[in-house]
Scaffold this motif. Structure first.
Motif, mmCIF file in Angstrom:
data_model
loop_
_atom_site.group_PDB
_atom_site.id
_atom_site.type_symbol
_atom_site.label_atom_id
_atom_site.label_comp_id
_atom_site.label_asym_id
_atom_site.label_seq_id
_atom_site.Cartn_x
_atom_site.Cartn_y
_atom_site.Cartn_z
ATOM 1 N N ALA A 260 15.275 -32.524 10.179
ATOM 2 C CA ALA A 260 16.004 -32.373 8.922
ATOM 3 C C ALA A 260 15.908 -30.938 8.419
ATOM 4 N N ARG A 261 14.714 -30.361 8.494
ATOM 5 C CA ARG A 261 14.543 -28.970 8.052
ATOM 6 C C ARG A 261 15.323 -28.021 8.957
ATOM 7 N N HIS A 262 15.257 -28.260 10.253
ATOM 8 C CA HIS A 262 15.974 -27.410 11.200
ATOM 9 C C HIS A 262 17.479 -27.482 10.953
ATOM 10 N N SER A 263 17.960 -28.673 10.678
ATOM 11 C CA SER A 263 19.392 -28.850 10.429
ATOM 12 C C SER A 263 19.822 -28.140 9.153
ATOM 13 N N SER A 264 18.992 -28.212 8.111
ATOM 14 C CA SER A 264 19.350 -27.546 6.859
ATOM 15 C C SER A 264 19.360 -26.030 7.017
ATOM 16 N N GLU A 265 18.515 -25.509 7.929
ATOM 17 C CA GLU A 265 18.466 -24.069 8.168
ATOM 18 C C GLU A 265 19.573 -23.602 9.101
ATOM 19 N N ARG A 266 19.851 -24.395 10.141
ATOM 20 C CA ARG A 266 20.784 -23.970 11.173
ATOM 21 C C ARG A 266 22.169 -24.588 11.050
ATOM 22 N N GLY A 267 22.282 -25.697 10.290
ATOM 23 C CA GLY A 267 23.548 -26.403 10.250
ATOM 24 C C GLY A 267 23.713 -27.288 11.478
ATOM 25 N N ASP A 268 24.818 -27.998 11.553
ATOM 26 C CA ASP A 268 25.080 -28.876 12.693
ATOM 27 C C ASP A 268 25.519 -28.047 13.899
ATOM 28 N N ALA A 269 24.815 -28.211 14.985
ATOM 29 C CA ALA A 269 25.162 -27.491 16.212
ATOM 30 C C ALA A 269 25.183 -28.470 17.367
ATOM 31 N N ILE A 270 26.347 -28.633 17.986
ATOM 32 C CA ILE A 270 26.469 -29.521 19.133
ATOM 33 C C ILE A 270 26.015 -28.777 20.380
ATOM 34 N N GLN A 271 25.198 -29.429 21.178
ATOM 35 C CA GLN A 271 24.631 -28.821 22.375
ATOM 36 C C GLN A 271 24.564 -29.864 23.479
ATOM 37 N N PRO A 272 24.330 -29.448 24.726
ATOM 38 C CA PRO A 272 24.193 -30.431 25.806
ATOM 39 C C PRO A 272 22.980 -31.330 25.578
ATOM 40 N N GLU A 273 23.119 -32.584 25.928
ATOM 41 C CA GLU A 273 22.019 -33.548 25.813
ATOM 42 C C GLU A 273 20.872 -33.121 26.723
ATOM 43 N N TYR A 274 19.627 -33.150 26.190
ATOM 44 C CA TYR A 274 18.505 -32.756 27.036
ATOM 45 C C TYR A 274 17.506 -33.889 27.260
ATOM 46 N N HIS A 275 17.907 -35.139 26.976
ATOM 47 C CA HIS A 275 17.060 -36.276 27.336
ATOM 48 C C HIS A 275 16.878 -36.287 28.848
ATOM 49 N N GLN A 276 15.706 -36.668 29.310
ATOM 50 C CA GLN A 276 15.450 -36.624 30.742
ATOM 51 C C GLN A 276 16.339 -37.583 31.512
ATOM 52 N N ALA A 277 16.626 -37.218 32.752
ATOM 53 C CA ALA A 277 17.476 -38.049 33.598
ATOM 54 C C ALA A 277 16.798 -39.388 33.874
ATOM 55 N N THR A 278 17.610 -40.440 34.004
ATOM 56 C CA THR A 278 17.118 -41.781 34.329
ATOM 57 C C THR A 278 17.947 -42.325 35.488
ATOM 58 N N PRO A 279 17.456 -43.368 36.156
ATOM 59 C CA PRO A 279 18.244 -43.925 37.276
ATOM 60 C C PRO A 279 19.650 -44.333 36.857
ATOM 61 N N GLU A 280 19.785 -44.866 35.640
ATOM 62 C CA GLU A 280 21.106 -45.304 35.193
ATOM 63 C C GLU A 280 21.965 -44.155 34.669
ATOM 64 N N CYS A 281 21.330 -43.027 34.313
ATOM 65 C CA CYS A 281 22.070 -41.874 33.794
ATOM 66 C C CYS A 281 21.455 -40.601 34.373
ATOM 67 N N PRO A 282 21.808 -40.256 35.618
ATOM 68 C CA PRO A 282 21.157 -39.131 36.291
ATOM 69 C C PRO A 282 21.614 -37.756 35.832
ATOM 70 N N ASP A 283 22.717 -37.677 35.069
ATOM 71 C CA ASP A 283 23.243 -36.379 34.633
ATOM 72 C C ASP A 283 23.432 -36.346 33.113
ATOM 73 N N PRO A 284 22.349 -36.396 32.352
ATOM 74 C CA PRO A 284 22.475 -36.451 30.887
ATOM 75 C C PRO A 284 23.148 -35.224 30.277
ATOM 76 N N GLN A 285 23.092 -34.082 30.979
ATOM 77 C CA GLN A 285 23.663 -32.855 30.432
ATOM 78 C C GLN A 285 25.184 -32.931 30.292
ATOM 79 N N GLN A 286 25.797 -33.950 30.891
ATOM 80 C CA GLN A 286 27.241 -34.124 30.734
ATOM 81 C C GLN A 286 27.592 -34.667 29.346
ATOM 82 N N TRP A 287 26.607 -35.215 28.659
ATOM 83 C CA TRP A 287 26.800 -35.701 27.295
ATOM 84 C C TRP A 287 26.475 -34.585 26.297
ATOM 85 N N LYS A 288 26.839 -34.794 25.047
ATOM 86 C CA LYS A 288 26.550 -33.807 24.006
ATOM 87 C C LYS A 288 25.748 -34.462 22.893
ATOM 88 N N MET A 289 25.040 -33.634 22.116
ATOM 89 C CA MET A 289 24.166 -34.144 21.061
ATOM 90 C C MET A 289 24.116 -33.167 19.897
#
Length: 458
Positions: A260-289
């Motif tokens: 919340a503090r980071h968002s108030s300082e930086r605003g909303d910034a969309i970036q590549p998803e950095y959740h670790q890869a899983t067997p069902e989703c091996p390429d998380p960086q294709q998503w955005k967050m």
């Protein structure tokens, strides 16, 4: 070596030229860092003040190291073109930055984080000035093939010695690159303020401490260490203290408040998803967050599409957090022209920030916000859509809590149900085994359960 450049009657010191070059390079690095952090561009003032303070501090420290020479020729010692001490420039630079932070109302830790990469690169370039002028910053004799002699330097030697300024230049560039990347990470996700300067003190101190073992500086501290090594040790200790204290405080703060503090300082910034890869989703960086707690952008789009497709009259969302997902749901309701989303958040500080976002969105009429636990929420009618996105440890409890209130055709979504996180996924499968819901596991980066009630479905 070339201590001076002569242009007609004008005599220019090569060390001074390189110091000026270092200041110019530091200016551009500092300006770029201020801009990427969305801070006021005071790079010219910072570089001017810190450079002057560093030069004065370096000279004063050097002459105070040899008080007998200073007493014998104070004017000559003070205004000599030779003799500048790294430790003095560090102390004076720190004091100048404290004054500048107060002057421009920038948090001290942020001010130091911003200048650290520029300082590292500026110092590296300044060391080339020491090399060209041959001012005595070289090392002990060596037989290595890259050894150099300085017969025409300000402090001449015909022996082949370690070119320690080159070593320090290379290490300084590496430290600069590392600190710049560290600062970049702090823009994408919450990091403790003061981390960059803490790392700077540790790594520059360590580099200077080690290089002093092959320098020609006298061992004046207990006959073992040079004055610069003592200052370097103090720098390392200061950096470690800073890192320990800020990281402990950072870890003691809830993840919700950090983001919340980071968002108030930086605003909303969309970036590549950095959740670790899983067997069902091996390429998380294709998503955005947006951040590590708000649902992925594609999941938010899915939520809005479900709302516009199913036309729910009542949506319940648990875990308002920053209110981003709430607004995506409310936007779908607005398109439908009917409905309400009840959203709840337990943390009062995070709730207040979400309320500010909702108030300025133009969608407040579609939202019923509550600062309470999901397990305490009561609803005025049957729930057509439940989005469970609160604290992971209570997800199963809250789904069981709301299950009797969900209409037979209602839809249940449980976020954070990846095979890596397990807790939510296991809860959904357990509810399915008990015959309470029929679930589909969607292969998104953080996992999403799509389910319906079994009991009462026609």
């Amino acid at each position: 070596m070339l201590p001076f450049i002569h242009i007609g009657p004008l005599q220019l010191g090569t060390y001074g030229i390189l110091v000026a070059t270092a200041a110019i390079v530091a200016y551009f690095v500092l300006r770029a860092d201020l801009r990427r952090r969305r801070l006021p561009d005071i790079s010219d003032t910072v570089v001017l003040v810190v450079t002057l303070a560093g030069i004065v501090g370096a000279k004063l420290y050097h002459v105070l190291e040899t008080p007998s020479q200073l007493a014998a020729d104070p004017v000559g010692e003070l205004f000599s073109r030779a003799g500048f001490a790294w430790a003095g420039s560090l102390i004076a630079g720190v004091l100048a930055l404290l004054w500048l932070a107060r002057r421009f109302k920038i948090p001290v830790a942020t001010m130091f984080d911003v200048v650290a990469p520029a300082a590292a690169l500026g110092y590296a370039i300044g060391r080339i000035g020491c090399l060209i002028s041959g001012d005595g910053d070289y090392g002990i004799p060596t037989s290595l093939p890259w050894g150099m002699s300085f017969p025409n330097g300000l402090v001449p030697t015909t022996q082949r010695v370690h070119p320690t300024p080159i070593y320090e230049f290379m290490v300084g560039v590496i430290i600069f690159w590392y600190l710049w990347r560290l600062g970049a990470r702090s823009l994408l996700r919450p990091r403790p303020r003061g981390e960059v300067i803490g790392e700077y003190f540790v790594w520059t101190g360590l580099a200077r401490f080690l290089v002093e073992f092959i320098r020609i500086n006298p061992r004046s501290v207990f006959g073992v260490l040079s004055n610069a090594q003592l200052i370097a040790l103090l720098s390392i200790v200061a950096g470690l203290i800073i890192l320990f204290s800020i990281r402990r405080r950072f870890k003691g703060e809830s993840q919700e408040r950090r983001i919340a503090r980071h968002s108030s300082e930086r605003g909303d910034a969309i970036q590549p998803e950095y959740h670790q890869a899983t067997p069902e989703c091996p390429d998380p960086q294709q998503w955005k967050m947006y951040d590590s707690m708000t649902a992925e952008v594609e999941v938010l789009e899915f939520l809005r599409s479900l709302v516009t497709t199913l036309k729910p009259k009542l949506v319940v969302e648990t875990g308002t957090f920053m209110g981003i997902s709430t607004l995506w749901i409310a936007e779908g309701l607005k398109r439908n022209g009917a409905g309400k989303v009840i959203t709840c958040e337990t943390d009062p500080l995070v709730y207040a920030k979400a309320q500010d976002r909702i108030a300025g969105s133009g969608l407040a009429e579609w939202i019923d916000s509550r600062n309470q636990s999901s397990l305490e929420v009561t609803v005025p009618a049957a729930i057509d859509m439940l989005f469970s996105d609160s604290a992971i440890e209570v997800r199963e409890q809250e789904v069981r809590h709301f299950l009797p209130m969900i209409s037979p055709q209602g839809v249940i979504l449980m976020h954070d149900a990846s095979s890596h996180l397990k807790t939510v996924r296991d809860a959904a499968l357990r509810l399915e085994r008990e015959g309470l819901i029929s679930a589909i596991l969607l292969p998104t980066p953080r996992g999403l359960v799509l389910a319906q009630r079994v009991n009462g479905r026609r």
